[in-house]
Design an enzyme around this catalytic site. Sequence first.
Site, PDB file in Angstrom:
ATOM      1  N   TYR A 133     -48.853   1.187  29.772  1.00 17.71           N
ATOM      2  CA  TYR A 133     -48.992  -0.271  29.792  1.00 17.71           C
ATOM      3  C   TYR A 133     -48.916  -0.778  31.235  1.00 17.71           C
ATOM      4  O   TYR A 133     -49.713  -1.614  31.668  1.00 17.71           O
ATOM      5  CB  TYR A 133     -47.874  -0.877  28.931  1.00 17.71           C
ATOM      6  CG  TYR A 133     -47.770  -2.378  28.954  1.00 17.71           C
ATOM      7  CD1 TYR A 133     -48.646  -3.174  28.217  1.00 17.71           C
ATOM      8  CD2 TYR A 133     -46.767  -3.010  29.696  1.00 17.71           C
ATOM      9  CE1 TYR A 133     -48.537  -4.558  28.222  1.00 17.71           C
ATOM     10  CE2 TYR A 133     -46.656  -4.389  29.700  1.00 17.71           C
ATOM     11  CZ  TYR A 133     -47.533  -5.158  28.966  1.00 17.71           C
ATOM     12  OH  TYR A 133     -47.417  -6.531  28.973  1.00 17.71           O
ATOM     13  N   LYS A 185     -31.367  -9.471  14.382  1.00 14.84           N
ATOM     14  CA  LYS A 185     -30.306  -8.598  13.853  1.00 14.84           C
ATOM     15  C   LYS A 185     -29.018  -9.383  13.597  1.00 14.84           C
ATOM     16  O   LYS A 185     -28.394  -9.242  12.555  1.00 14.84           O
ATOM     17  CB  LYS A 185     -30.042  -7.444  14.837  1.00 14.84           C
ATOM     18  CG  LYS A 185     -31.172  -6.417  14.897  1.00 14.84           C
ATOM     19  CD  LYS A 185     -30.917  -5.343  15.953  1.00 14.84           C
ATOM     20  CE  LYS A 185     -32.071  -4.347  15.982  1.00 14.84           C
ATOM     21  NZ  LYS A 185     -31.821  -3.227  16.921  1.00 14.84           N
TER      22      LYS A 185
END
Length: 326
Positions: A151, A202
């Site tokens: 990337y 989360k």
Amino acid sequence: MTQKTALVCGAGGFIGGHLVKRLKAEGFWVRGVDVKFNEHAETEADDFVIGDLREQSVVRAVVDRRFDEVYQLAADMGGAGYIFTGENDANVMHNSATINLNVLDACHKRNIKRVFYSSSACMYPEHNQLDPDNPNCAEDSAYPANPDSEYGWEKLFSERLYLAYNRNHGMECRVARYHNIFGPEGTWEGGKEKAPAALCRKVASVEDGGTIEVWGDGLQTRSFLYVDECLEGTIRLLRSDDFEGPVNIGSEEMISINDLAKMVIGISGKDIRIKNIPGPEGVRGRNSNNRLIAERLGWAPEQPLKTGMETTFAWISSEIARRHNH
């Protein structure tokens, strides 16, 4: 006075969606293009084209006129769980490079001068980011090049591509290296989300007294920039008279991933334990160096990380609650 026009490539994404709103607030006529609509908010673009910028015909159809400003944010990207596994390398490089080659070619042939390109801090050399307490992300540290992901290599290639068009074709492209942009209306689940959103999800999803998992030992450091600040730096750079970049757009408020998790837990008001587990974590340390942008554009971020995290946590919590109510 004729109305100014802007094209936002990647308008269905997180930063692109916010950018469209910002340009509309400034009075621009805005065309957005992406392979998908934004999942989190109705687009405010005057014209939104669903199209694949890897296809030259699509790019030519979208760039069918002159635009005062073009923002090229479209890319195949995601958080550590997407970028660092190695399984998406060919897609990441092929898709993003093809988009950049197509967009630049079409803009050049339409005599569009001002194109903004969002590069990434992922293009900085891995060897300068091994010490979590003292990463070196000054712009001139980019070479000799040694990014820690494919990337990052694609970003480096594309940076050079935009600047080559400036030299050879008289364009006025601007290149910024984004450092971990976050905020509401961004990806927060599914594998492409980045750390701030993942931690918010989360913490919001777990009961009081529960445990959340954090990838790695949690001592790896990063800085995170709130999306509105990112847009301010971006727009200033594109409209600057004589500064093409590459330049960092990020925050210098460095934090470990464990401390970021603790910050989110604090915001939630819950009592939650952190369990560190093996997982992709990228470089050990990364922090924006803002000397150059302060010098050339007089820009620095204004709000502390916690302020943006409070807003982001509230938004992700409400998204999760909304889903449970359906």
